[in-house]
Design an enzyme around this catalytic site. Structure first.
Site, mmCIF file in Angstrom:
data_model
loop_
_atom_site.group_PDB
_atom_site.id
_atom_site.type_symbol
_atom_site.label_atom_id
_atom_site.label_comp_id
_atom_site.label_asym_id
_atom_site.label_seq_id
_atom_site.Cartn_x
_atom_site.Cartn_y
_atom_site.Cartn_z
ATOM 1 N NE ARG A 106 40.109 135.361 69.579
ATOM 2 C CZ ARG A 106 38.807 135.296 69.796
ATOM 3 N NH1 ARG A 106 38.189 134.137 69.794
ATOM 4 N NH2 ARG A 106 38.119 136.386 70.054
ATOM 5 C CE LYS A 141 35.216 111.350 55.434
ATOM 6 N NZ LYS A 141 34.006 111.372 54.570
ATOM 7 C CE LYS A 173 36.349 104.073 53.701
ATOM 8 N NZ LYS A 173 34.980 104.172 54.282
ATOM 9 C CD GLU A 203 32.579 101.582 52.580
ATOM 10 O OE1 GLU A 203 32.704 102.626 53.234
ATOM 11 O OE2 GLU A 203 33.092 101.415 51.454
ATOM 12 C CG ASP A 224 29.104 103.988 52.124
ATOM 13 O OD1 ASP A 224 28.959 104.948 52.915
ATOM 14 O OD2 ASP A 224 29.644 104.105 51.013
#
Length: 301
Positions: A106, A141, A173, A203, A224
């Site tokens: 596994r 992320k 940002k 950004e 963005d």
């Protein structure tokens, strides 16, 4: 297809990650199912099989799972990380003490299925924009504890990495700008703080903010949530600011690199890339990638 200039995972990282996964899975008493049903002296042969097409990543982690479980287990890889495979491809053969093979199964499959899924999903994005000069990038992320592995898988799938963490690049940002009081001032402060090898990115959300940012000369501007028309105009503004023609734009060191983010998926990435931006960042290739179906099948002779 094998990706050129392959990245390499540290063997220490591999061992640490796999050992932690085995400790988690074996718990306090080990594999009590195999202990109860499989005699100590029994051996087994098995194959790792791809059950759907994809890009394979995690072979060294799978090998480490079996090796750390029992050094007597023999792991014979038949493909390499970065290889694209079809269904029913045998990825590796495993043989040795049966209890160890079953206990490591596994953990080996978890790494292979997850990382191959990330690489396969990344490859789908990269294939969509292969006719352009843009690169698809992953972000911070990632699943906690698996960042290095997931970013490795992204690169194996033909993508690029944005930044690994908060310490290897400066990304200013909207919240940094709100606190510091302005785009230009934030960029200047970052330049004064950073060493000469640290990149500075800012950004922006409007073309007016882009023009302000370009005056302060960051290394990269993150555009963005701009649609294709705004992105095309941003590319033109960047070109004009650098005093370049469109023909000279790609690869010229005088211009700022442009990165697009927001609303990036397999349906939109082509139109985004065709605007002329350099990079397209998305969390989907790490956070939304489905696992690749891979199984371990015991060979009964």
């Amino acid at each position: 297809m094998t990706v050129p200039n392959l990245p390499v995972l540290s063997p220490f990282l591999i061992e640490d990650q796999v050992r932690a996964a085995l400790v988690e899975d074996l718990g306090r008493a080990g594999d009590i199912t195999s202990q109860a049903t499989v005699a100590a002296g029994m051996t087994a042969k098995a194959e790792l099989n791809a059950r759907e097409p994809g890009v394979i990543v995690g072979m060294e982690l799978a090998a480490a799972a079996f090796r750390l479980m029992d050094p007597a287990i023999v792991f014979e890889p038949l493909v390499r990380d970065g290889d694209r495979v079809e269904p029913d491809t045998v990825l590796a053969r495993v043989s040795g003490p049966a209890r160890g093979v079953l206990a490591a199964e596994r953990v080996a499959l978890n790494f292979l299925m997850h990382l191959s899924g990330v690489a396969t999903y990344t490859a789908a994005f990269a294939d969509e924009i292969a006719h352009t000069t843009a690169r698809v990038c992953c972000t911070r992320k990632t699943i906690p504890g698996l960042r290095a592995l997931e970013k490795y898988a992204v690169r194996m799938g033909g993508g690029s990495s944005h930044r690994y963490g908060l310490d290897d690049a400066i990304l200013i940002k909207d919240n940094h700008i709100a606190v510091s009081g302005g785009i230009a001032g934030a960029i200047r402060a970052a330049r004064e703080f950073a060493g000469h090898l640290v990149k500075v990115e800012v950004e922006v959300t409007t073309l007016e903010e882009l023009e302000e940012a370009l005056e302060a000369a960051p290394d990269v501007v993150l555009l963005d949530n701009m649609g294709p028309e705004l992105l095309r105009r941003a590319v033109e503004i960047n070109c004009d600011c650098a005093g370049l023609t469109n023909d000279d734009y790609v690869g010229d060191p005088r211009r700022v690199k442009l990165e697009a983010s927001g609303n990036v998926n397999l349906k939109t990435i082509r139109s985004i890339a065709e605007t002329g931006v350099d990079y397209i960042s998305t969390s989907k290739i790490t956070m939304a990638a489905p696992t690749l179906d891979i199984g371990l099948d015991v060979v009964v002779s």
